[in-house]
Design a protein around this motif. Structure first.
Motif, PDB file in Angstrom:
ATOM      1  N   ASP A  89      13.041   5.232  10.236  1.00  0.00           N
ATOM      2  CA  ASP A  89      12.467   4.255  11.160  1.00  0.00           C
ATOM      3  C   ASP A  89      10.988   4.042  10.842  1.00  0.00           C
ATOM      4  O   ASP A  89      10.106   4.509  11.558  1.00  0.00           O
ATOM      5  CB  ASP A  89      12.632   4.750  12.607  1.00  0.00           C
ATOM      6  CG  ASP A  89      12.175   3.714  13.623  1.00  0.00           C
ATOM      7  OD1 ASP A  89      12.265   2.509  13.327  1.00  0.00           O
ATOM      8  OD2 ASP A  89      11.718   4.125  14.702  1.00  0.00           O
ATOM      9  N   LEU A  90      10.727   3.344   9.738  1.00  0.00           N
ATOM     10  CA  LEU A  90       9.351   3.094   9.307  1.00  0.00           C
ATOM     11  C   LEU A  90       9.044   1.604   9.382  1.00  0.00           C
ATOM     12  O   LEU A  90       9.926   0.766   9.154  1.00  0.00           O
ATOM     13  CB  LEU A  90       9.158   3.579   7.864  1.00  0.00           C
ATOM     14  CG  LEU A  90       9.411   5.065   7.625  1.00  0.00           C
ATOM     15  CD1 LEU A  90       9.407   5.378   6.142  1.00  0.00           C
ATOM     16  CD2 LEU A  90       8.364   5.893   8.342  1.00  0.00           C
ATOM     17  N   LEU A  91       7.809   1.272   9.683  1.00  0.00           N
ATOM     18  CA  LEU A  91       7.393  -0.124   9.709  1.00  0.00           C
ATOM     19  C   LEU A  91       7.418  -0.701   8.297  1.00  0.00           C
ATOM     20  O   LEU A  91       7.126  -0.001   7.324  1.00  0.00           O
ATOM     21  CB  LEU A  91       5.974  -0.239  10.271  1.00  0.00           C
ATOM     22  CG  LEU A  91       5.772   0.159  11.726  1.00  0.00           C
ATOM     23  CD1 LEU A  91       4.291   0.098  12.087  1.00  0.00           C
ATOM     24  CD2 LEU A  91       6.584  -0.725  12.649  1.00  0.00           C
ATOM     25  N   ASP A  92       7.747  -1.970   8.187  1.00  0.00           N
ATOM     26  CA  ASP A  92       7.726  -2.663   6.902  1.00  0.00           C
ATOM     27  C   ASP A  92       6.296  -3.112   6.621  1.00  0.00           C
ATOM     28  O   ASP A  92       5.777  -3.992   7.318  1.00  0.00           O
ATOM     29  CB  ASP A  92       8.669  -3.867   6.946  1.00  0.00           C
ATOM     30  CG  ASP A  92       8.645  -4.694   5.672  1.00  0.00           C
ATOM     31  OD1 ASP A  92       7.910  -4.323   4.721  1.00  0.00           O
ATOM     32  OD2 ASP A  92       9.355  -5.703   5.621  1.00  0.00           O
ATOM     33  N   PRO A  93       5.619  -2.520   5.622  1.00  0.00           N
ATOM     34  CA  PRO A  93       4.223  -2.886   5.380  1.00  0.00           C
ATOM     35  C   PRO A  93       4.056  -4.316   4.860  1.00  0.00           C
ATOM     36  O   PRO A  93       2.954  -4.841   4.846  1.00  0.00           O
ATOM     37  CB  PRO A  93       3.766  -1.864   4.341  1.00  0.00           C
ATOM     38  CG  PRO A  93       5.006  -1.425   3.659  1.00  0.00           C
ATOM     39  CD  PRO A  93       6.103  -1.509   4.688  1.00  0.00           C
ATOM     40  N   THR A  94       5.149  -4.955   4.454  1.00  0.00           N
ATOM     41  CA  THR A  94       5.063  -6.336   3.967  1.00  0.00           C
ATOM     42  C   THR A  94       5.277  -7.363   5.080  1.00  0.00           C
ATOM     43  O   THR A  94       5.123  -8.558   4.842  1.00  0.00           O
ATOM     44  CB  THR A  94       6.087  -6.593   2.839  1.00  0.00           C
ATOM     45  OG1 THR A  94       7.417  -6.463   3.369  1.00  0.00           O
ATOM     46  CG2 THR A  94       5.889  -5.614   1.684  1.00  0.00           C
ATOM     47  N   ALA A  95       5.629  -6.899   6.284  1.00  0.00           N
ATOM     48  CA  ALA A  95       5.800  -7.819   7.419  1.00  0.00           C
ATOM     49  C   ALA A  95       4.420  -8.362   7.809  1.00  0.00           C
ATOM     50  O   ALA A  95       3.430  -7.622   7.785  1.00  0.00           O
ATOM     51  CB  ALA A  95       6.444  -7.099   8.589  1.00  0.00           C
ATOM     52  N   PRO A  96       4.341  -9.649   8.147  1.00  0.00           N
ATOM     53  CA  PRO A  96       3.042 -10.270   8.466  1.00  0.00           C
ATOM     54  C   PRO A  96       2.217  -9.496   9.491  1.00  0.00           C
ATOM     55  O   PRO A  96       1.010  -9.350   9.335  1.00  0.00           O
ATOM     56  CB  PRO A  96       3.430 -11.647   9.006  1.00  0.00           C
ATOM     57  CG  PRO A  96       4.761 -11.932   8.402  1.00  0.00           C
ATOM     58  CD  PRO A  96       5.450 -10.602   8.249  1.00  0.00           C
ATOM     59  N   ASN A  98       2.030  -6.395   9.899  1.00  0.00           N
ATOM     60  CA  ASN A  98       1.569  -5.100   9.388  1.00  0.00           C
ATOM     61  C   ASN A  98       0.634  -5.215   8.186  1.00  0.00           C
ATOM     62  O   ASN A  98       0.144  -4.204   7.696  1.00  0.00           O
ATOM     63  CB  ASN A  98       2.777  -4.238   8.999  1.00  0.00           C
ATOM     64  CG  ASN A  98       3.643  -3.919  10.186  1.00  0.00           C
ATOM     65  OD1 ASN A  98       3.158  -3.753  11.303  1.00  0.00           O
ATOM     66  ND2 ASN A  98       4.947  -3.848   9.979  1.00  0.00           N
ATOM     67  N   LEU A  99       0.394  -6.416   7.694  1.00  0.00           N
ATOM     68  CA  LEU A  99      -0.406  -6.588   6.479  1.00  0.00           C
ATOM     69  C   LEU A  99      -1.834  -6.067   6.620  1.00  0.00           C
ATOM     70  O   LEU A  99      -2.420  -5.603   5.640  1.00  0.00           O
ATOM     71  CB  LEU A  99      -0.430  -8.062   6.052  1.00  0.00           C
ATOM     72  CG  LEU A  99       0.889  -8.607   5.518  1.00  0.00           C
ATOM     73  CD1 LEU A  99       0.755 -10.096   5.208  1.00  0.00           C
ATOM     74  CD2 LEU A  99       1.354  -7.845   4.292  1.00  0.00           C
ATOM     75  N   GLU A 100      -2.390  -6.137   7.807  1.00  0.00           N
ATOM     76  CA  GLU A 100      -3.776  -5.700   8.020  1.00  0.00           C
ATOM     77  C   GLU A 100      -3.888  -4.204   8.325  1.00  0.00           C
ATOM     78  O   GLU A 100      -4.995  -3.676   8.386  1.00  0.00           O
ATOM     79  CB  GLU A 100      -4.406  -6.507   9.162  1.00  0.00           C
ATOM     80  CG  GLU A 100      -4.479  -8.002   8.900  1.00  0.00           C
ATOM     81  CD  GLU A 100      -5.399  -8.360   7.739  1.00  0.00           C
ATOM     82  OE1 GLU A 100      -6.457  -7.716   7.585  1.00  0.00           O
ATOM     83  OE2 GLU A 100      -5.045  -9.286   6.978  1.00  0.00           O
ATOM     84  N   ASN A 101      -2.762  -3.527   8.519  1.00  0.00           N
ATOM     85  CA  ASN A 101      -2.798  -2.097   8.830  1.00  0.00           C
ATOM     86  C   ASN A 101      -3.387  -1.322   7.651  1.00  0.00           C
ATOM     87  O   ASN A 101      -3.026  -1.577   6.504  1.00  0.00           O
ATOM     88  CB  ASN A 101      -1.398  -1.564   9.142  1.00  0.00           C
ATOM     89  CG  ASN A 101      -0.842  -2.088  10.451  1.00  0.00           C
ATOM     90  OD1 ASN A 101      -1.554  -2.710  11.233  1.00  0.00           O
ATOM     91  ND2 ASN A 101       0.432  -1.838  10.685  1.00  0.00           N
ATOM     92  N   PRO A 102      -4.275  -0.348   7.933  1.00  0.00           N
ATOM     93  CA  PRO A 102      -4.901   0.401   6.834  1.00  0.00           C
ATOM     94  C   PRO A 102      -3.953   1.390   6.148  1.00  0.00           C
ATOM     95  O   PRO A 102      -4.206   1.815   5.034  1.00  0.00           O
ATOM     96  CB  PRO A 102      -6.049   1.149   7.523  1.00  0.00           C
ATOM     97  CG  PRO A 102      -5.619   1.253   8.956  1.00  0.00           C
ATOM     98  CD  PRO A 102      -4.784   0.040   9.239  1.00  0.00           C
TER      99      PRO A 102
END
Length: 152
Positions: A89-96, A98-102
């Motif tokens: 259950d991990l966030l998709d770093p390519t989802a719009p 999540n793009l700004e997440n460090p």
């Protein structure tokens, strides 16, 4: 199958030890440069995650790194002494959104650089398998030459 194991205290500066371990493995087991690059990024990221997220920078907890070498693959195993995590259950770093997440890109990178990734022990253990490119034999080179001439 050959194997090599090391254990390091959970200090970020020990990533240098892991890099040296990978460099030595490249030379010892004749790992190709393109695979070596993938290994360096993926394995150091896995160890970094183990130090930061698994063992929470606790220098009294160790990270265990093992290397298993077979004729057609190398497998690195990284294990920490933490509580584990839900790797399903991990966030998709390519989802719009999540793009700004460090953060949040490490496992995404690992999954894209390794040929196989398997988590066990509630996420405390990750195994990264890299397939080795078979060396070209003289026979296959001769076959390639003949087929090229026939095609002309």
């Amino acid at each position: 199958m050959k194997q090599v194991k090391i254990q390091i205290p959970s200090l970020v500066e020990n990533i240098r030890v892991v890099e040296s371990f990978i460099d030595n493995s490249k030379d010892t087991f004749h790992i190709e440069d393109d695979i070596y690059g993938n290994i360096m990024v993926a394995v150091t990221e896995a160890v970094n995650n183990a130090i930061r997220h698994g063992n929470k920078f606790d220098k009294d907890r160790n990270v265990y790194l093992s290397l298993y070498v077979d004729k057609d693959r190398v497998k690195f195993e990284v294990e920490d002494e933490g509580e584990g995590f839900d790797y399903t259950d991990l966030l998709d770093p390519t989802a719009p959104e999540n793009l700004e997440n460090p953060g949040g890109r490490g496992i995404f990178l690992i999954r894209h650089l390794a040929d196989e990734v398997e988590f066990t022990k509630d996420g405390r253990n990750v195994q990264l398998t890299f397939l080795l490119v078979p060396a070209e034999t003289d026979e296959s080179s001769a076959t390639d030459t003949v087929s090229t001439e026939n095609a002309a």
